[in-house]
Design a protein around this motif. Sequence first.
Motif, mmCIF file in Angstrom:
data_model
loop_
_atom_site.group_PDB
_atom_site.id
_atom_site.type_symbol
_atom_site.label_atom_id
_atom_site.label_comp_id
_atom_site.label_asym_id
_atom_site.label_seq_id
_atom_site.Cartn_x
_atom_site.Cartn_y
_atom_site.Cartn_z
ATOM 1 N N HIS A 1 -7.629 -13.878 -9.267
ATOM 2 C CA HIS A 1 -7.882 -14.204 -7.869
ATOM 3 C C HIS A 1 -8.779 -15.428 -7.764
ATOM 4 O O HIS A 1 -9.603 -15.703 -8.649
ATOM 5 C CB HIS A 1 -8.509 -13.026 -7.138
ATOM 6 N N CYS A 2 -8.585 -16.156 -6.669
ATOM 7 C CA CYS A 2 -9.509 -17.212 -6.265
ATOM 8 C C CYS A 2 -9.617 -17.155 -4.746
ATOM 9 O O CYS A 2 -8.623 -17.196 -4.028
ATOM 10 C CB CYS A 2 -9.054 -18.588 -6.755
ATOM 11 N N GLY A 3 -10.836 -16.991 -4.249
ATOM 12 C CA GLY A 3 -11.052 -16.862 -2.816
ATOM 13 C C GLY A 3 -11.610 -15.512 -2.445
ATOM 14 O O GLY A 3 -12.270 -14.837 -3.243
ATOM 15 N N ASP A 4 -11.315 -15.065 -1.206
ATOM 16 C CA ASP A 4 -11.915 -13.836 -0.684
ATOM 17 C C ASP A 4 -10.909 -12.729 -0.416
ATOM 18 O O ASP A 4 -11.276 -11.717 0.206
ATOM 19 C CB ASP A 4 -12.714 -14.127 0.582
ATOM 20 N N SER A 5 -9.662 -12.875 -0.843
ATOM 21 C CA SER A 5 -8.760 -11.717 -0.835
ATOM 22 C C SER A 5 -9.150 -10.813 -1.996
ATOM 23 O O SER A 5 -9.532 -11.287 -3.068
ATOM 24 C CB SER A 5 -7.301 -12.168 -0.966
ATOM 25 N N ARG A 6 -9.041 -9.516 -1.804
ATOM 26 C CA ARG A 6 -9.595 -8.579 -2.783
ATOM 27 C C ARG A 6 -8.556 -7.582 -3.278
ATOM 28 O O ARG A 6 -7.567 -7.288 -2.591
ATOM 29 C CB ARG A 6 -10.764 -7.791 -2.175
ATOM 30 N N ALA A 7 -8.839 -7.041 -4.458
ATOM 31 C CA ALA A 7 -8.044 -5.978 -5.061
ATOM 32 C C ALA A 7 -8.980 -4.853 -5.467
ATOM 33 O O ALA A 7 -10.136 -5.097 -5.846
ATOM 34 C CB ALA A 7 -7.275 -6.487 -6.272
ATOM 35 N N ALA A 8 -8.488 -3.609 -5.393
ATOM 36 C CA ALA A 8 -9.276 -2.437 -5.787
ATOM 37 C C ALA A 8 -8.365 -1.478 -6.542
ATOM 38 O O ALA A 8 -7.219 -1.240 -6.130
ATOM 39 C CB ALA A 8 -9.891 -1.755 -4.571
ATOM 40 N N LEU A 9 -8.885 -0.946 -7.646
ATOM 41 C CA LEU A 9 -8.159 0.032 -8.458
ATOM 42 C C LEU A 9 -8.787 1.396 -8.263
ATOM 43 O O LEU A 9 -10.003 1.562 -8.417
ATOM 44 C CB LEU A 9 -8.219 -0.364 -9.940
ATOM 45 N N SER A 10 -7.962 2.383 -7.889
ATOM 46 C CA SER A 10 -8.409 3.765 -7.770
ATOM 47 C C SER A 10 -7.984 4.525 -9.021
ATOM 48 O O SER A 10 -6.805 4.525 -9.387
ATOM 49 C CB SER A 10 -7.803 4.418 -6.524
ATOM 50 N N ARG A 11 -8.957 5.149 -9.651
ATOM 51 C CA ARG A 11 -8.712 5.900 -10.894
ATOM 52 C C ARG A 11 -9.427 7.235 -10.805
ATOM 53 O O ARG A 11 -10.637 7.284 -10.578
ATOM 54 C CB ARG A 11 -9.197 5.098 -12.101
ATOM 55 N N ALA A 12 -8.684 8.312 -10.925
ATOM 56 C CA ALA A 12 -9.236 9.668 -10.896
ATOM 57 C C ALA A 12 -10.037 9.917 -9.619
ATOM 58 O O ALA A 12 -11.105 10.537 -9.641
ATOM 59 C CB ALA A 12 -10.104 9.933 -12.130
ATOM 60 N N GLY A 13 -9.541 9.413 -8.503
ATOM 61 C CA GLY A 13 -10.159 9.684 -7.215
ATOM 62 C C GLY A 13 -11.339 8.823 -6.858
ATOM 63 O O GLY A 13 -12.008 9.099 -5.856
ATOM 64 N N ALA A 14 -11.626 7.778 -7.617
ATOM 65 C CA ALA A 14 -12.760 6.905 -7.330
ATOM 66 C C ALA A 14 -12.348 5.460 -7.583
ATOM 67 O O ALA A 14 -11.373 5.185 -8.299
ATOM 68 C CB ALA A 14 -13.972 7.277 -8.187
ATOM 69 N N VAL A 15 -13.095 4.521 -6.991
ATOM 70 C CA VAL A 15 -12.821 3.101 -7.188
ATOM 71 C C VAL A 15 -13.393 2.693 -8.542
ATOM 72 O O VAL A 15 -14.626 2.675 -8.739
ATOM 73 C CB VAL A 15 -13.445 2.255 -6.056
ATOM 74 N N ALA A 16 -12.499 2.376 -9.475
ATOM 75 C CA ALA A 16 -12.916 2.005 -10.828
ATOM 76 C C ALA A 16 -13.145 0.513 -10.980
ATOM 77 O O ALA A 16 -13.892 0.097 -11.881
ATOM 78 C CB ALA A 16 -11.879 2.477 -11.844
ATOM 79 N N PHE A 17 -12.508 -0.297 -10.122
ATOM 80 C CA PHE A 17 -12.665 -1.754 -10.221
ATOM 81 C C PHE A 17 -12.326 -2.379 -8.875
ATOM 82 O O PHE A 17 -11.434 -1.905 -8.162
ATOM 83 C CB PHE A 17 -11.729 -2.328 -11.295
ATOM 84 N N ARG A 18 -13.036 -3.447 -8.544
ATOM 85 C CA ARG A 18 -12.686 -4.267 -7.386
ATOM 86 C C ARG A 18 -13.188 -5.689 -7.624
ATOM 87 O O ARG A 18 -14.195 -5.900 -8.298
ATOM 88 C CB ARG A 18 -13.258 -3.705 -6.086
ATOM 89 N N THR A 19 -12.502 -6.630 -7.062
ATOM 90 C CA THR A 19 -12.844 -8.034 -7.264
ATOM 91 C C THR A 19 -14.040 -8.421 -6.398
ATOM 92 O O THR A 19 -14.395 -7.724 -5.444
ATOM 93 C CB THR A 19 -11.649 -8.923 -6.929
ATOM 94 N N GLU A 20 -14.625 -9.557 -6.729
ATOM 95 C CA GLU A 20 -15.765 -10.095 -5.983
ATOM 96 C C GLU A 20 -15.369 -11.434 -5.389
ATOM 97 O O GLU A 20 -14.782 -12.282 -6.063
ATOM 98 C CB GLU A 20 -16.971 -10.262 -6.901
#
Length: 552
Positions: free
Chosen positions: A179-198
């Motif tokens: 990613h470049c900019g302010d659009s974001r991605a989030a990964l849900s793993r086992a019912g919780a957010v395991a990763f998200r972009t900055e």
Amino acid sequence: MAALHRLLECLLWPARREAEAGEDGEEEQEEEEERGRVPDGPPSLLASPRCFQRPHGGAAASWGLRFGASAAQGWRARMEDAHCARPALPGLPAGWAFFGVFDGHGGARAARFGARHLPGLVLEALGAAPGEPEPVRGALRGAFLAADRRLRALWPRGEPGGCTALALLVSPRFLYVAHCGDSRAALSRAGAVAFRTEDHRPLRPRERARILDAGGTIRRRRVDGSLAVSRALGDFAYKEAPGRPPELQLVSAEPEVVALARQAEDEFVLLASDGVWDVMSGAGLAGLVASRLRLGLAPELLCAQLLDTCLCKGSLDNMTCILVCFPGAPGACEEAIRRELALDAALGRRVAELCACAQEPPSLSRVFRTLASEDIPDLPPGGGLHSKAGIIAEAYSKLSKAAELCREPRPRGCESAAGRAPSAHFLTYPGGRGLGGVGPRPPPSTCRRKGSPLSNPSIFGGDGRKSPSGREPQIEEAPLLLGKLAPSSGWNFGTKCSEEKYSSKSNSVAAGGAGGAPGGTLASSRRGRRRQPRPARVPRKPDFMGREPGGA
């Protein structure tokens, strides 16, 4: 949808006015600078939001991947977002897929270019047998820079504009997020957010150092006081520092690439433009998506509901989201569906109660704000009451439509021998009563005794009394999950009457069944009817033969 549209206008009009023209005009000036528009140009926000969506989706059944995508223009004067979805990549084995979200500023040209050409550039950089993970990360980085070079060759010199870019590359072993900019991605793993972009903002230490080294400045938390992001495709006016490579310019097209090893607990990845993240947190989005998946919603319909929720929560920007579900994603749960149906039915009943108890017809926004002030259990996590705006608007719309139909003049062909005819449309209670003794006022020729459902002023008026049986009015018991109320035995919307269904002897109107049963007859006692005044007798003169009128 029309009722939801009105609700959005009522709830978000103050926010729109504040965003369009601040107290000192500073917000409007910043918006014009960010979008590359002159102050004399068209306004950046519309008078009413454009809610139309085209949700779409697909699946790769061989390895259990499903995806859905949707986009909405919202309050913006132009749609500048774009996206792409490739559940299978030609030339690569099964299990590879590519998804991208592009948020344009200063026009949609850069975003559309990225959605059209970036997947092909990624394929070219990967080759036939890519190594993992470092070679793939390098390939994604090279593809972003190549896309920026090609865009520069096609871009009109001196014209502003660019786009943020967010990409997800799925392989059998890894998830690659670039990613470049302010659009974001989030990964849900086992019912919780395991990763998200900055977000790439000018105030981040690494971004700040690069901007200052390239001779730029940061004012009002923007690059040179104008651009809110520090990495983007396009924006070539900020890429003119002499002697510096593309990745070291004031605004860089170099992506930040992360490789995540896949696990069995991986549920889904959500990609979205900043219009979604402006009003929703990562944890809130993950909870809302998981709760909707447990209702058995398809990913594309879930994306459409998510964007509607963001509109109701106050987002004023273009919105795009892509949901990629893995085999570990939550499935349909009967208990969750039962609770959701009960919640929808309770909201419908509460809307009917608020309309019945009000002295004057309440507005839809007033009904929504009243519900928002109450403690309602089992609302969807993350979305709250805003995710139920469709259910509320549909219930209100049905009640309002019934009230309007009740005030229509009676149709011809409904008059009886007694000269009376009931209203063409009406709302009945299962026991033959109206909304707690409240109903529409019929024409003068159809008035009944005081207390009759047809003698009350309005469907929204009255004193909110219970029916003689002590039961509260009931609205639809099982509304559909997607905002449409299902029919039930609670409220019965009558249709136009006819000579066969109207009897002057019993002075009753059949509404589809026997009296006292759901969908039954709304009857009025003959003894309680108001007697019609007889016309005054007009004296007549004798005829030319001197005979009295009526004589032989």
